[in-house]
Design an enzyme around this catalytic site. Structure first.
Site, PDB file in Angstrom:
ATOM      1  N   ASP A   1       0.864  -1.183   0.000  1.00 27.30           N
ATOM      2  CA  ASP A   1       0.000   0.000   0.000  1.00 27.30           C
ATOM      3  C   ASP A   1       0.907   1.241   0.000  1.00 27.30           C
ATOM      4  O   ASP A   1       2.133   1.138  -0.133  1.00 27.30           O
ATOM      5  CB  ASP A   1      -1.006  -0.027   1.159  1.00 27.30           C
TER       6      ASP A   1
ATOM      7  N   CYS B   1       2.295  -3.826   4.135  1.00 28.56           N
ATOM      8  CA  CYS B   1       1.576  -2.592   4.470  1.00 28.56           C
ATOM      9  C   CYS B   1       2.224  -2.041   5.733  1.00 28.56           C
ATOM     10  O   CYS B   1       3.392  -2.347   6.015  1.00 28.56           O
ATOM     11  CB  CYS B   1       0.075  -2.835   4.614  1.00 28.56           C
TER      12      CYS B   1
ATOM     13  N   THR C   1       1.530  -2.582   9.007  1.00 26.46           N
ATOM     14  CA  THR C   1       1.747  -3.632  10.008  1.00 26.46           C
ATOM     15  C   THR C   1       1.866  -5.027   9.408  1.00 26.46           C
ATOM     16  O   THR C   1       2.310  -5.953  10.097  1.00 26.46           O
ATOM     17  CB  THR C   1       0.564  -3.682  10.993  1.00 26.46           C
TER      18      THR C   1
ATOM     19  N   HIS D   1       6.131 -26.260   7.729  1.00 24.66           N
ATOM     20  CA  HIS D   1       4.978 -26.945   8.327  1.00 24.66           C
ATOM     21  C   HIS D   1       3.650 -26.554   7.687  1.00 24.66           C
ATOM     22  O   HIS D   1       2.734 -27.362   7.646  1.00 24.66           O
ATOM     23  CB  HIS D   1       4.898 -26.634   9.830  1.00 24.66           C
TER      24      HIS D   1
ATOM     25  N   HIS E   1       2.335 -33.011   8.121  1.00 25.58           N
ATOM     26  CA  HIS E   1       1.722 -31.684   8.016  1.00 25.58           C
ATOM     27  C   HIS E   1       0.603 -31.632   6.972  1.00 25.58           C
ATOM     28  O   HIS E   1      -0.276 -30.779   7.048  1.00 25.58           O
ATOM     29  CB  HIS E   1       2.782 -30.639   7.679  1.00 25.58           C
TER      30      HIS E   1
HETATM   31  C1  RB5 Z   1      -2.522   2.330   6.562  1.00 27.47           C
HETATM   32  O1  RB5 Z   1      -2.651   3.463   7.386  1.00 27.47           O
HETATM   33  C2  RB5 Z   1      -2.458   1.093   7.424  1.00 27.47           C
HETATM   34  O2  RB5 Z   1      -3.691   0.834   7.990  1.00 27.47           O
HETATM   35  C3  RB5 Z   1      -2.011  -0.103   6.582  1.00 27.47           C
HETATM   36  O3  RB5 Z   1      -0.757   0.156   6.033  1.00 27.47           O
HETATM   37  C4  RB5 Z   1      -1.875  -1.425   7.298  1.00 27.47           C
HETATM   38  O4  RB5 Z   1      -1.057  -1.307   8.423  1.00 27.47           O
HETATM   39  C5  RB5 Z   1      -3.121  -2.151   7.582  1.00 27.47           C
HETATM   40  O5  RB5 Z   1      -3.125  -3.237   8.157  1.00 27.47           O
END
Ligand code: RB5
Length: 149
Positions: free
Chosen positions: A8, A66, A68, A99, A134
């Protein structure tokens, strides 16, 4: 091997650095399904593109980045046949291949430093699925088997 990569707006620069890292180190073609802009770009779009590319065998595996890695992981795992691991350290990346036969990897550019991301990618690329005991568990994950558990 071909890997589809998606991102993203948050992870643009980070994605470019990791794409270059993979292409320089491995005999792997990295196909970019993500945004090339820093304008807001909804992560489910990249997750869908990469997941479908894996399912359709346009690529062998996918990497999604992204902020996180969490949104990407949730989105990718909605597609039957996708086994996405969201992780922030190399051990889980390696074991997810051995696995769980993970075919998509997600992580966060705001969480994982670039050098740790390279270690995660190295383990994930090099590890092979072990099959054997597995496989029964992976078979149980197929949607048509879930109701029978
Ligand atoms: C964008 O602000 C953020 O929500 C996205 O990059 C991501 O972390 C979503 O899971």
């Amino acid at each position: 091997m071909k890997i589809g990569i998606g991102n993203d707006h948050v992870a643009l620069e980070y994605k470019l650095r990791l794409k270059e890292y993979i292409e320089e180190k491995y005999d792997i073609e990295v196909i970019d399904y993500g945004t090339s802009s820093t304008k807001r770009f909804d992560y489910p779009i990249s997750a869908q593109r990469v997941s479908q590319a894996v399912i359709n065998h346009e690529v062998d595996r996918g990497i999604l980045i992204c902020g996180t890695g969490v949104g990407m992981g949730i989105a990718a795992n909605k597609y039957p046949g996708i086994r996405c691991v969201t992780c922030s350290e190399p051990y889980s990346a390696k074991l997810s291949r051995e696995h769980n036969n993970s075919n998509v990897l997600s992580f966060g550019s705001r969480v994982v430093g670039i050098e740790v991301a390279k270690m995660i990618i190295d383990e994930w690329i090099q590890a092979e699925y072990e099959g054997g005991r597995h496989q029964k568990r992976l078979d149980m994950l197929e949607s048509h088997n879930l109701s029978k558990l």
